[in-house]
Design an enzyme around this catalytic site. Structure first.
Site, mmCIF file in Angstrom:
data_model
loop_
_atom_site.group_PDB
_atom_site.id
_atom_site.type_symbol
_atom_site.label_atom_id
_atom_site.label_comp_id
_atom_site.label_asym_id
_atom_site.label_seq_id
_atom_site.Cartn_x
_atom_site.Cartn_y
_atom_site.Cartn_z
ATOM 1 C CB ALA A 39 0.911 16.922 -43.601
ATOM 2 C CE LYS A 94 10.426 20.097 -38.285
ATOM 3 N NZ LYS A 94 9.239 20.784 -38.778
#
Ligand code: NAD
Ligand code: 13P
Length: 407
Positions: free
Chosen positions: A168, A261
């Site tokens: 982010a 993941k």
């Protein structure tokens, strides 16, 4: 024609970043979208950083997070230092945020999703469409569900997914990257399987996943005076010069890649914490990717396209980014270095941000255990056992042997 009203539910590190992207785009495409984007904020009091401009705007006492966002246009707790567009409006009232919205973007840590959906139910438009940016899986009643599916089931609205190699802070700084959107919503001219075209409620094949969930979903048509929600519209809503969007039809593969993941990222962090270097890390990543593919093929055989894991940003690229720079990776690394648990590091170092890998690992383990499939997933089991202190990193050579035999 009517304009779409877009809202984002969640305002953390990624929630605020996606809110920024959405607000930039609704302003740029104000012929299609209402310019203001409401962002639901889980309200809390936050300290104002010792920064002259912020203190001039907000004072030096703790303030409500919504007030800080709407006044200083910065999420000073979860995305400090990033200027947010002034058409991104923080709202502490969840039901008020979703009211009248035609596109709902979910961006919360998965831990808070079930409760949030309960609170939204009945307050949203029946014909709204949703995109889930949530990384995780929901395990209940012996089945595994993706959050895109939970949103469809709980709210009765169609939901796609967005996931990719998207740390982010880098996206918020507008460093170039890619993302994948999975969307397979009903086309404008959708007809029932019997060829009929009813006015309102339609039945569409849902991306089938767990064996117990129904394969069809009754959906309300979006009224025809709204621009149709399709891949072109989603590219306009999410794509930025620094955020390259690829739309695929594999909603489940996109969502599942983002969830699994994080288990691999924890494994890579454990290896880095031991100081074992890149070759060992590459070995666990290799086994991890194979287990991701295997999980998808076993439990989502009719919906997941294996190539999503190997070709799209939501697969291989997210594994690469997250095993080098994600919070799960760093937290696992610090836990090994400091001889404490990952949960302790999360509380101590993340400033209220939430890891998604630890609870995903535990949920996936519980599910695989119930299904009697643990032996097919040695890396996932290994990460779980490290988290639960059932094994130590010294058992890694055994994992590599198992990993090469199973695959
Ligand atoms: P975050 O880790 O920054 O989490 C904190 C958020 O949780 C805050 O918005 C906080 O207000 C909220 N919160 C705390 N208690 C709550 C409660 N009881 N009810 C509801 N909300 C509460 O969040 P994030 O990084 O925005 O993560 C959202 C999703 O995005 C996750 O699934 C994550 O995996 C995914 N994601 C994150 C990144 C990233 O780099 N941060 C990148 C891609 C995807
Ligand atoms: P972390 O939650 O581990 O920071 O991963 C972020 C992410 O999903 C990047 O794509």
């Amino acid at each position: 024609t009517q304009k779409h009203k877009v809202v984002v539910i969640g305002s953390g590190n990624w929630g605020s970043t996606i809110g920024k992207i959405l607000a930039e785009n609704t302003r740029e495409h104000s012929d299609i979208f209402e310019e203001d984007v409401s962002m639901w904020v889980f309200e809390e009091d936050v300290d104002v950083p010792d920064d002259g401009t912020l203190r001039d705007q907000l004072g030096d006492k703790p303030v409500k997070l919504t007030h800080a966002i709407n006044t200083a246009h910065q999420n000073i707790k979860y995305l400090p230092g990033i200027k947010l567009p002034d058409n991104l409006i923080a709202n502490p009232d969840l039901q008020d945020t979703v009211r009248g919205a035609t596109i709902l973007v979910f961006n919360l840590p998965h831990q808070f999703m079930s409760k949030t959906l309960e609170q939204i139910k009945g307050h949203h438009l029946p014909y709204a469409r949703a995109i889930s940016c949530v990384k995780g899986v929901d395990i209940s009643e012996g089945t595994v569900k993706l959050y895109s599916e939970l949103i469809m089931e709980k709210l009765g609205i169609y939901c796609g997914s967005l996931s990719g190699a998207n740390i982010a802070s880098e996206v918020a700084a507008e460093n170039l990257c890619e993302t994948t959107i999975g969307y397979d919503g009903p086309p404008m001219d959708y007809k029932e399987p019997d060829g009929s075209s009813r006015d309102n409620l339609i039945k569409v094949d849902k991306q089938r996943q767990s064996k117990s969930s129904p394969s069809q979903l009754s959906l309300h048509r979006v009224p025809q005076n709204y621009p149709h929600v399709d891949s072109a519209l989603l590219e306009k809503l999410f794509g930025r010069p620094y955020f390259n969007v690829q739309v695929v039809r594999d909603v489940s593969g996109v969502a599942l890649g983002g969830a699994l993941k994080n288990i691999v990222a924890l494994a890579a962090g454990f290896v880095a914490g031991k100081g074992w270097g890149e070759n060992t890390k590459a070995a666990v990543i290799r086994i991890g990717i194979l287990e991701m593919v295997r999980f998808g093929c076993l439990w989502f055989p009719q919906s997941v396209d294996e190539r999503t894991f190997t070709k799209e940003s939501a697969g291989i690229a997210d594994v690469i980014a997250s095993t080098s720079a994600g919070r799960n990776f760093h937290s696992a690394c610090h836990a090994v270095e400091q001889g404490v648990t990952v949960d302790e590091i999360e509380k101590k170092e993340l400033g209220g941000q939430k890891l998604q890998g630890t609870s995903t690992t535990r949920a996936v383990y519980e599910f695989l255990d119930k299904q009697g499939q643990l032996e097919k997933f040695p890396l996932f089991v290994f990460v779980h056992d490290i988290l639960e202190k059932r094994t130590t990193m010294d058992a890694l050579p055994g994992l590599l042997i198992k990993g090469s035999k199973v695959m």
